[in-house]
Design a protein around this motif. Structure first.
Motif, short mmCIF file in Angstrom:
data_model
loop_
_atom_site.label_atom_id
_atom_site.label_comp_id
_atom_site.label_asym_id
_atom_site.label_seq_id
_atom_site.Cartn_x
_atom_site.Cartn_y
_atom_site.Cartn_z
N THR A 1 0.84 -1.20 0.00
CA THR A 1 0.00 0.00 0.00
C THR A 1 0.88 1.25 0.00
O THR A 1 2.11 1.16 0.03
N THR A 2 0.25 2.42 -0.01
CA THR A 2 0.98 3.69 0.05
C THR A 2 1.16 4.15 1.50
O THR A 2 1.56 5.28 1.76
N TRP A 3 0.89 3.26 2.43
CA TRP A 3 0.99 3.53 3.87
C TRP A 3 2.38 4.03 4.24
O TRP A 3 3.38 3.65 3.65
N LYS A 4 2.42 4.92 5.26
CA LYS A 4 3.69 5.40 5.84
C LYS A 4 3.56 5.36 7.35
O LYS A 4 2.49 5.62 7.90
N ASP A 5 4.65 5.03 8.02
CA ASP A 5 4.63 4.98 9.49
C ASP A 5 4.77 6.39 10.06
O ASP A 5 4.83 7.38 9.32
N ALA A 6 4.86 6.50 11.38
CA ALA A 6 4.94 7.80 12.06
C ALA A 6 6.20 8.58 11.68
O ALA A 6 6.25 9.80 11.84
N HIS A 7 7.21 7.90 11.19
CA HIS A 7 8.47 8.55 10.79
C HIS A 7 8.51 8.79 9.27
O HIS A 7 9.58 9.07 8.73
N ASN A 8 7.36 8.65 8.61
CA ASN A 8 7.22 8.87 7.17
C ASN A 8 7.98 7.84 6.31
O ASN A 8 8.41 8.13 5.21
N CYS B 1 7.90 -6.62 3.01
CA CYS B 1 8.29 -7.32 4.24
C CYS B 1 8.27 -8.84 4.11
O CYS B 1 8.66 -9.55 5.03
N ARG B 2 7.78 -9.30 2.99
CA ARG B 2 7.64 -10.75 2.78
C ARG B 2 6.86 -11.39 3.93
O ARG B 2 7.19 -12.48 4.40
N SER B 3 5.81 -10.71 4.34
CA SER B 3 5.03 -11.18 5.48
C SER B 3 3.89 -12.11 5.08
O SER B 3 3.35 -12.82 5.91
N ARG B 4 3.52 -12.09 3.80
CA ARG B 4 2.49 -12.99 3.29
C ARG B 4 2.93 -13.49 1.93
O ARG B 4 3.70 -12.83 1.23
N GLN B 5 2.40 -14.63 1.56
CA GLN B 5 2.68 -15.15 0.24
C GLN B 5 1.38 -15.18 -0.54
O GLN B 5 0.36 -15.65 -0.03
N GLU B 6 1.42 -14.65 -1.74
CA GLU B 6 0.23 -14.62 -2.57
C GLU B 6 -0.13 -16.04 -3.00
O GLU B 6 0.74 -16.85 -3.33
N CYS B 7 -1.41 -16.32 -2.98
CA CYS B 7 -1.87 -17.65 -3.39
C CYS B 7 -1.88 -17.72 -4.91
O CYS B 7 -2.23 -16.76 -5.59
N PHE B 8 -1.51 -18.86 -5.43
CA PHE B 8 -1.57 -19.09 -6.86
C PHE B 8 -3.02 -19.37 -7.21
O PHE B 8 -3.64 -20.28 -6.69
N SER C 1 8.85 0.93 0.60
CA SER C 1 10.17 0.81 -0.03
C SER C 1 11.28 0.94 1.02
O SER C 1 12.30 0.26 0.93
N TRP C 2 11.07 1.78 2.03
CA TRP C 2 12.05 1.92 3.10
C TRP C 2 12.14 0.61 3.88
O TRP C 2 13.23 0.12 4.17
N TYR C 3 10.99 0.01 4.21
CA TYR C 3 10.98 -1.26 4.95
C TYR C 3 11.65 -2.37 4.13
O TYR C 3 12.37 -3.21 4.67
N ASN C 4 11.43 -2.35 2.84
CA ASN C 4 12.07 -3.35 1.98
C ASN C 4 13.59 -3.21 2.02
O ASN C 4 14.31 -4.20 2.16
#
Length: 158
Positions: free
Chosen positions: A6-13, A43-50, A17-20
């Motif tokens: 998403t285009t989400w940003k944390d409290a430190h902006n 973050c590789r926190s989920r894997q997309e289902c085929f 892409s920064w997390y990646n």
């Protein structure tokens, strides 16, 4: 893909892409729950289902039986012919080809030369191969009971 960051940003902006980038050197960066849920790819926190193919693929049966293919010539292998060929015709064509000095009829050149080029390239890699210029070796290597459906091969490779 259906899944995306998403285009989400944390409290430190910091965005996905920064997390990646940080995750590559600090594996704990994506332990932050908000980052993991908003940036599943970074973050590789989920894997997309085929989701699979929408249509079932056509099934091809090249071989119409199950059998063990024994090696006909030591360290050279076995030749299985397409169902449109016979051992005697292949050997006859081989002898005509050798007697012609390796020249091919004009209508056969494009198809054969592609195959021959691939064959010659694999011999350079040190793979043991049948000497196709020796018609006796070719004849000895052909298994007459080992044939395959060439129309299915053509259809599959189109």
């Amino acid at each position: 893909p259906l899944m995306g960051d998403t285009t989400w940003k944390d409290a430190h902006n910091h965005g996905c892409s920064w997390y990646n980038a940080v995750r590559k050197t600090n594996s704990l960066a994506c332990d932050y729950e908000q980052a993991a849920s908003n940036c599943p790819i970074a973050c590789r926190s989920r894997q997309e289902c085929f989701t699979g193919n929408k249509e079932r693929a056509k099934v091809f049966f090249i071989w119409d039986s199950i059998r063990r293919i024994e090696q006909r010539l030591e360290a050279k292998g076995t030749v299985c012919l397409g169902d449109h060929l016979t051992k005697s015709k292949v050997v006859e064509d081989c002898k005509a080809w050798v007697n012609n000095g390796g020249a091919l009829p004009a209508h056969d050149r494009p198809e054969i030369s592609k195959w021959l080029y691939t064959y010659l390239e694999t011999t350079k890699a040190g793979n043991p191969r049948l000497n196709i210029t020796s018609c006796l070796e070719l004849e000895e290597s052909i298994d007459e009971y080992c044939s395959f459906n060439t129309s299915h091969v053509r259809e599959f490779t189109e």
